[in-house]
Design a protein around this motif. Structure first.
Motif, PDB file in Angstrom:
ATOM      1  N   TYR A  33     -37.075 -31.114 -22.783  1.00 11.85           N
ATOM      2  CA  TYR A  33     -36.645 -29.826 -23.327  1.00 11.85           C
ATOM      3  C   TYR A  33     -35.125 -29.660 -23.218  1.00 11.85           C
ATOM      4  O   TYR A  33     -34.465 -29.257 -24.186  1.00 11.85           O
ATOM      5  N   LEU A  34     -34.576 -29.964 -22.041  1.00 14.35           N
ATOM      6  CA  LEU A  34     -33.134 -29.826 -21.851  1.00 14.35           C
ATOM      7  C   LEU A  34     -32.349 -30.723 -22.812  1.00 14.35           C
ATOM      8  O   LEU A  34     -31.305 -30.330 -23.327  1.00 14.35           O
ATOM      9  N   MET A  35     -32.860 -31.911 -23.048  1.00 15.14           N
ATOM     10  CA  MET A  35     -32.189 -32.829 -23.973  1.00 15.14           C
ATOM     11  C   MET A  35     -32.127 -32.228 -25.372  1.00 15.14           C
ATOM     12  O   MET A  35     -31.089 -32.300 -26.043  1.00 15.14           O
ATOM     13  N   THR A  36     -33.231 -31.620 -25.816  1.00 17.52           N
ATOM     14  CA  THR A  36     -33.229 -31.027 -27.160  1.00 17.52           C
ATOM     15  C   THR A  36     -32.329 -29.804 -27.243  1.00 17.52           C
ATOM     16  O   THR A  36     -31.825 -29.484 -28.312  1.00 17.52           O
ATOM     17  N   ARG A  37     -32.107 -29.126 -26.121  1.00 12.38           N
ATOM     18  CA  ARG A  37     -31.197 -27.970 -26.108  1.00 12.38           C
ATOM     19  C   ARG A  37     -29.737 -28.411 -26.071  1.00 12.38           C
ATOM     20  O   ARG A  37     -28.878 -27.756 -26.630  1.00 12.38           O
ATOM     21  N   ILE A  46     -35.183 -36.762 -30.994  1.00 12.32           N
ATOM     22  CA  ILE A  46     -35.516 -38.147 -30.630  1.00 12.32           C
ATOM     23  C   ILE A  46     -35.126 -38.411 -29.175  1.00 12.32           C
ATOM     24  O   ILE A  46     -35.897 -38.996 -28.410  1.00 12.32           O
ATOM     25  N   ALA A  47     -33.938 -37.953 -28.792  1.00 13.46           N
ATOM     26  CA  ALA A  47     -33.483 -38.140 -27.407  1.00 13.46           C
ATOM     27  C   ALA A  47     -34.392 -37.398 -26.436  1.00 13.46           C
ATOM     28  O   ALA A  47     -34.652 -37.883 -25.327  1.00 13.46           O
ATOM     29  N   GLY A  48     -34.896 -36.234 -26.837  1.00 12.06           N
ATOM     30  CA  GLY A  48     -35.815 -35.478 -25.989  1.00 12.06           C
ATOM     31  C   GLY A  48     -37.108 -36.236 -25.738  1.00 12.06           C
ATOM     32  O   GLY A  48     -37.619 -36.263 -24.622  1.00 12.06           O
ATOM     33  N   ILE A  49     -37.625 -36.856 -26.790  1.00 10.20           N
ATOM     34  CA  ILE A  49     -38.849 -37.656 -26.651  1.00 10.20           C
ATOM     35  C   ILE A  49     -38.591 -38.858 -25.747  1.00 10.20           C
ATOM     36  O   ILE A  49     -39.380 -39.166 -24.850  1.00 10.20           O
ATOM     37  N   ILE A  50     -37.474 -39.526 -25.968  1.00  8.69           N
ATOM     38  CA  ILE A  50     -37.123 -40.688 -25.144  1.00  8.69           C
ATOM     39  C   ILE A  50     -36.942 -40.266 -23.683  1.00  8.69           C
ATOM     40  O   ILE A  50     -37.417 -40.940 -22.762  1.00  8.69           O
TER      41      ILE A  50
END
Length: 87
Positions: A33-37, A46-50
């Motif tokens: 979640y933090l990555m997608t924010r 994509i980075a959030g999933i990874i």
């Protein structure tokens, strides 16, 4: 702004490698979640999933996903933009 995001990325990567039993189960969705924010658009998703997968899969916690994404966003991607502009 980008320096603060780098420091935050390093801190979040350090949090991800803390060896507390079952912390990965809690940290993995938070990390995703933090990555997608922090990083918007398709690349952030994509980075959030990874990031989620990296935290949930055993023994992959040492991969600094947030810092790699920062490097991609502010160094590699920036070079690609500059190269296109220079042509």
């Amino acid at each position: 702004m980008k320096n603060k995001k780098l420091i935050l990325s390093i801190v979040l990567d350090i949090i991800g490698i803390i060896p507390i039993p079952f912390m990965d189960v809690i940290w993995a969705p938070i990390s995703g979640y933090l990555m997608t924010r922090m990083y918007k658009g398709k690349e952030g998703k994509i980075a959030g999933i990874i990031s989620f997968l990296e935290e949930i899969i055993p023994f992959t916690d040492v991969i600094p996903t947030f810092t790699i994404m920062w490097f991609y966003s502010y160094v590699i991607k920036k070079e690609e933009v500059n190269t296109v502009i220079e042509i």
